[in-house]
Design a protein around this motif. Structure first.
Motif, mmCIF file in Angstrom:
data_model
loop_
_atom_site.group_PDB
_atom_site.id
_atom_site.type_symbol
_atom_site.label_atom_id
_atom_site.label_comp_id
_atom_site.label_asym_id
_atom_site.label_seq_id
_atom_site.Cartn_x
_atom_site.Cartn_y
_atom_site.Cartn_z
ATOM 1 N N VAL A 195 0.830 -1.207 0.000
ATOM 2 C CA VAL A 195 0.000 0.000 0.000
ATOM 3 C C VAL A 195 0.866 1.260 0.000
ATOM 4 O O VAL A 195 0.544 2.259 -0.650
ATOM 5 C CB VAL A 195 -0.903 -0.014 1.260
ATOM 6 N N ASP A 231 -7.062 1.225 2.133
ATOM 7 C CA ASP A 231 -6.404 0.208 1.315
ATOM 8 C C ASP A 231 -5.947 -1.006 2.108
ATOM 9 O O ASP A 231 -5.928 -2.120 1.585
ATOM 10 C CB ASP A 231 -5.205 0.826 0.583
ATOM 11 N N MET A 249 -8.917 -3.026 2.419
ATOM 12 C CA MET A 249 -9.281 -3.640 1.134
ATOM 13 C C MET A 249 -8.350 -4.785 0.757
ATOM 14 O O MET A 249 -8.772 -5.771 0.166
ATOM 15 C CB MET A 249 -9.227 -2.582 0.033
ATOM 16 N N LYS A 262 -9.311 -8.512 -0.070
ATOM 17 C CA LYS A 262 -8.911 -9.143 -1.325
ATOM 18 C C LYS A 262 -8.176 -10.465 -1.074
ATOM 19 O O LYS A 262 -8.428 -11.468 -1.719
ATOM 20 C CB LYS A 262 -8.027 -8.159 -2.093
ATOM 21 N N ARG A 291 -8.036 0.980 -10.090
ATOM 22 C CA ARG A 291 -8.457 0.767 -8.702
ATOM 23 C C ARG A 291 -9.488 -0.364 -8.609
ATOM 24 O O ARG A 291 -9.398 -1.235 -7.755
ATOM 25 C CB ARG A 291 -9.093 2.050 -8.130
ATOM 26 N N TYR A 296 -8.135 -3.867 -9.748
ATOM 27 C CA TYR A 296 -7.177 -4.376 -8.771
ATOM 28 C C TYR A 296 -7.902 -5.053 -7.605
ATOM 29 O O TYR A 296 -7.462 -6.069 -7.080
ATOM 30 C CB TYR A 296 -6.294 -3.228 -8.261
ATOM 31 N N PHE A 297 -9.028 -4.452 -7.193
ATOM 32 C CA PHE A 297 -9.761 -5.037 -6.072
ATOM 33 C C PHE A 297 -10.848 -6.011 -6.522
ATOM 34 O O PHE A 297 -11.847 -6.219 -5.834
ATOM 35 C CB PHE A 297 -10.312 -3.938 -5.163
ATOM 36 N N LYS A 310 0.621 10.242 -3.585
ATOM 37 C CA LYS A 310 -0.641 9.607 -3.197
ATOM 38 C C LYS A 310 -1.193 8.757 -4.315
ATOM 39 O O LYS A 310 -1.623 7.624 -4.108
ATOM 40 C CB LYS A 310 -1.683 10.687 -2.886
ATOM 41 N N ARG A 338 0.788 5.549 -5.008
ATOM 42 C CA ARG A 338 0.457 4.521 -4.020
ATOM 43 C C ARG A 338 -0.857 3.859 -4.362
ATOM 44 O O ARG A 338 -0.982 2.634 -4.363
ATOM 45 C CB ARG A 338 0.285 5.151 -2.629
ATOM 46 N N GLN A 339 -1.861 4.673 -4.637
ATOM 47 C CA GLN A 339 -3.194 4.137 -4.893
ATOM 48 C C GLN A 339 -3.235 3.250 -6.137
ATOM 49 O O GLN A 339 -3.999 2.299 -6.195
ATOM 50 C CB GLN A 339 -4.190 5.290 -5.045
ATOM 51 N N LEU A 359 -6.289 11.578 -10.118
ATOM 52 C CA LEU A 359 -6.749 11.594 -8.736
ATOM 53 C C LEU A 359 -8.272 11.551 -8.660
ATOM 54 O O LEU A 359 -8.850 10.928 -7.771
ATOM 55 C CB LEU A 359 -6.222 12.865 -8.054
ATOM 56 N N ILE A 413 -9.482 7.981 -9.144
ATOM 57 C CA ILE A 413 -9.226 7.214 -7.921
ATOM 58 C C ILE A 413 -10.255 7.568 -6.847
ATOM 59 O O ILE A 413 -10.856 6.699 -6.216
ATOM 60 C CB ILE A 413 -7.793 7.517 -7.408
ATOM 61 N N THR A 414 -10.441 8.867 -6.636
ATOM 62 C CA THR A 414 -11.339 9.333 -5.575
ATOM 63 C C THR A 414 -12.765 8.839 -5.794
ATOM 64 O O THR A 414 -13.421 8.358 -4.865
ATOM 65 C CB THR A 414 -11.340 10.884 -5.540
ATOM 66 N N ASN A 450 -13.033 5.062 -5.282
ATOM 67 C CA ASN A 450 -12.984 4.742 -3.849
ATOM 68 C C ASN A 450 -14.300 5.071 -3.168
ATOM 69 O O ASN A 450 -14.863 4.264 -2.433
ATOM 70 C CB ASN A 450 -11.899 5.569 -3.144
ATOM 71 N N LEU A 508 -15.715 1.319 -3.991
ATOM 72 C CA LEU A 508 -14.955 0.483 -3.053
ATOM 73 C C LEU A 508 -15.363 0.688 -1.597
ATOM 74 O O LEU A 508 -15.483 -0.273 -0.854
ATOM 75 C CB LEU A 508 -13.457 0.731 -3.235
ATOM 76 N N ALA A 509 -15.602 1.932 -1.188
ATOM 77 C CA ALA A 509 -15.927 2.168 0.216
ATOM 78 C C ALA A 509 -17.395 1.904 0.505
ATOM 79 O O ALA A 509 -17.827 1.918 1.647
ATOM 80 C CB ALA A 509 -15.565 3.601 0.609
ATOM 81 N N GLU A 512 -19.128 -0.851 -0.008
ATOM 82 C CA GLU A 512 -19.581 -2.218 0.233
ATOM 83 C C GLU A 512 -19.770 -2.534 1.707
ATOM 84 O O GLU A 512 -19.087 -2.001 2.536
ATOM 85 C CB GLU A 512 -18.550 -3.158 -0.363
#
Ligand SMILES: Cc1cc2nc3c(=O)[nH]c(=O)nc-3n(C[C@H](O)[C@H](O)[C@H](O)COP(=O)(O)OP(=O)(O)OC[C@H]3O[C@@H](n4cnc5c(N)ncnc54)[C@H](O)[C@@H]3O)c2cc1C
Lengths: 85, 460
Positions: free
Chosen positions: A17, A45, A48, A52, B20, B23-24, B73, B76-77, B446, B449-450, B453, B457-458, B460
């Motif tokens: 991460v 992350d 997540m 995963k 993003r 990947y998940f 940032k 990383r993401q 960005l 990604i935002t 997310n 992603l956030a 669920e």
């Protein structure tokens, strides 16, 4: 799964991460955010990545349980028990 | 086919959102109407040469040790590394107004020192402005509009300094004419003056290819030359996505990077968008290939922002092109770029999209030729006399931008009204990219990604 193994899993996830974070001597009883400069995006992350990799769900209210390596081990222990060693 | 998420557009924001999600483990499909990736910042080949559609500078550049700013940032993401983008920093850039110029680098202290030298009375006040910008909360998703011009007047007394600071900031990211929201000003001030400029040696293709490769390696699906024609709607939700040839796709969530106005037009029940929410700011961009590098002709700045009078007007002009101000970029003036085989210069001006759209083919071609000679005149003034080194040129107009990206009016920065939380009138349709409000290459990444997310992603 043993505490040390869980801590290693968390450190390994942090290295994915936040690859630029210095994880060689992380203190197990100090908040990860205070020693590693992880922001809320990084924290999401970690959750997540756990989902995963190990299909474990962590509700938002329980994110604080992941504050330190020690608390991660205590909280994730039962959840990871089902995962083969 | 049924997907978790369908993304409209393989530009910067769509690709970042796609990475993003894929990947998940989401089943993601990006639909792109063009045959090339990259959207507004794509690349192409012409007569054996590689060109970028738009790239002047990747903004927000910071060195390897810096954390917490947009570039580290987002790397990383995306689980990507600095090497994937091959960013080479600029040496310096300039803002040139009549009788005075300011130089800035990737270190804000250089600009602070130059302001102190050129506008001594403003030195302390400018420093206070920098502190205010640094402490301003720019990650809020909801905030009231605050006029930048009014705010700057509270800090600075010298009108020309205000105009000079605004010139690069508006050119690199204002969808609004004349003024802008102070929040947007802060975001761009940081990206230009506090962080800075860089460029990959191979141009934007380096970044796009890395993003596409990453997306595919995460299991994402990309369908090129596939235009979304309609979003079918029932009970405040998108139920299916109609693409050409009578085919429809279904998914739980749709993210659209096509723009707000453009996306509403796909919706069966799309609300009518008020005229003042339709973007108008567009540009003409000329690219000249030279047989010498501009630095060999004495020009060393990476970017020059120029304005030939004391006030700066940022608006759609009445005339085809507003020649009073512009931006000249010299790609070889980045570190490690001095082995470029040929020199390149890019010049951008504000343009009237209506005029360029209305021309017949012949008039359009002629107009381009006319402005090529204006380009040479201005280059003589702000760069160097390169007539005898001129090899070939290419030119983009609002018409090119509309044709290739579908953006109404060729409005590069989209609607002046941004929707920072990405929400639309439909519960499972969200905006990412330009009309969400983070602009430019780094901004769009960005944004993707935002929004991925926050709304997938956030959730669920
Ligand atoms: C000439 C020029 C120079 C620029 N220079 C710079 C610079 O130097 N630095 C910088 O940071 N930024 C620069 N920008 C701005 C930057 O390119 C954009 O802000 C950014 O690329 C926007 O990305 P996006 O994902 O929001 O939108 P886009 O790139 O527009 O992506 C949207 C995508 O959706 C696709 N699409 C639209 N409709 C449909 C449909 N119906 N079906 C399927 N697909 C569809 C489009 O084809 C497009 O690929 C420049 C822009 C231009 C035009």
């Amino acid at each position: 799964m043993g505490d040390q193994r869980i801590k290693n899993i968390i450190l390994e996830i942090i290295s994915v991460v936040a690859p630029d974070a210095e994880i060689t001597d992380v203190k197990a009883d100090v908040r990860l955010r205070d020693q590693l400069d992880l922001d809320s995006m990084d924290f999401l992350d970690i959750v997540m990545e756990l989902r995963k990799r190990y299909k474990i769900e962590i509700p938002k209210e329980e994110y604080p349980e992941l504050a330190t390596l020690d608390s991660c081990a205590a909280y994730l222990g039962p959840k990871l028990a089902a995962v083969p060693a | 086919m049924d997907y978790d998420v369908i993304i409209i557009g393989a530009g910067m924001s769509g690709l970042a959102a796609g990475i993003r999600l894929a990947y998940f483990g989401k089943r993601v499909c990006i639909l792109e109407k063009h045959y090339a990736f990259g959207g507004l910042n794509s690349y192409y080949r012409l007569d054996g040469r590689d060109f970028d559609v738009g790239l002047h500078a990747v903004t927000n550049f910071v060195g390897p040790g810096v954390r917490g700013t947009p570039l580290p940032k987002l790397l990383r993401q995306l689980r990507m590394s600095r090497n994937d983008f091959d960013l080479q920093p600029q040496v310096f850039s300039e803002i040139r107004f009549p009788g005075v110029s300011l130089r800035f680098t990737n270190d804000l202290n250089d600009l602070i020192a130059d302001v102190a030298e050129k506008f001594p009375a403003e030195a302390d006040r400018f420093r206070k402005l920098c502190e205010h910008v640094r402490d301003f909360d720019d990650v809020v998703l909801l905030s009231d509009y605050q006029s930048t011009r009014e705010t700057l007047k509270e800090f600075l007394h010298e009108p020309m300094l205000i105009e000079m600071l605004l010139c690069p900031i508006m050119y690199y990211g204002s969808a609004e004419e004349h003024d802008m929201d102070f929040l947007q000003f802060v975001i761009i001030f940081k990206s230009l003056y506090c962080e800075g400029f860089a460029r990959p040696r191979d141009g934007v293709r380096k970044i796009i290819k890395a993003l596409v490769k990453k997306f595919r390696s995460c299991g994402g699906e990309l369908r090129m030359q596939t235009a979304v024609e309609r979003l079918d709607v029932a009970d405040d939700r998108v139920t299916s996505v109609a693409i050409g040839g009578g085919e429809t796709l279904t998914c739980s969530t749709v993210l659209s990077s096509a723009g707000y106005v453009e996306t509403m037009r796909f919706c069966e029940d799309g609300p009518t968008v008020p005229a003042d929410e339709v973007g108008r700011v567009s540009f003409v961009e000329t690219i000249a290939v030279l047989d010498k590098l501009p630095q060999q002709l004495g020009h060393e700045a990476a970017i020059v922002f120029f304005n030939d009078c004391e006030t700066f007007t940022y608006a759609m002009p009445e005339v085809p092109v507003d020649l009073r101000s512009g931006v000249v970029c010299c790609p070889s003036n980045y570190e490690g770029h001095d082995d470029m085989p040929e020199g390149l210069l890019r010049m951008t001006w504000l343009a009237n999209s209506g005029v360029w759209m209305a021309d017949g083919e012949e008039a359009y071609r002629q107009r381009k030729i006319d402005y090529l000679s204006e380009f040479k005149t201005q280059a003589r003034r702000y760069v160097a006399d390169f007539d005898e080194h001129f090899v070939v040129s290419d030119m983009f107009t609002p018409r090119t931008i509309q044709r290739f990206t579908g953006r109404v009016n060729g409005a590069v920065y989209g609607s002046p009204r941004k929707r920072r939380d990405g929400r639309t009138h439909l519960k499972n349709l969200f905006l990412c990219g330009t009309d969400q409000g983070y602009l430019g290459i780094i901004g769009a990444l960005l944004s993707g990604i935002t929004i991925a997310n926050m709304h997938v992603l956030a959730e669920e």
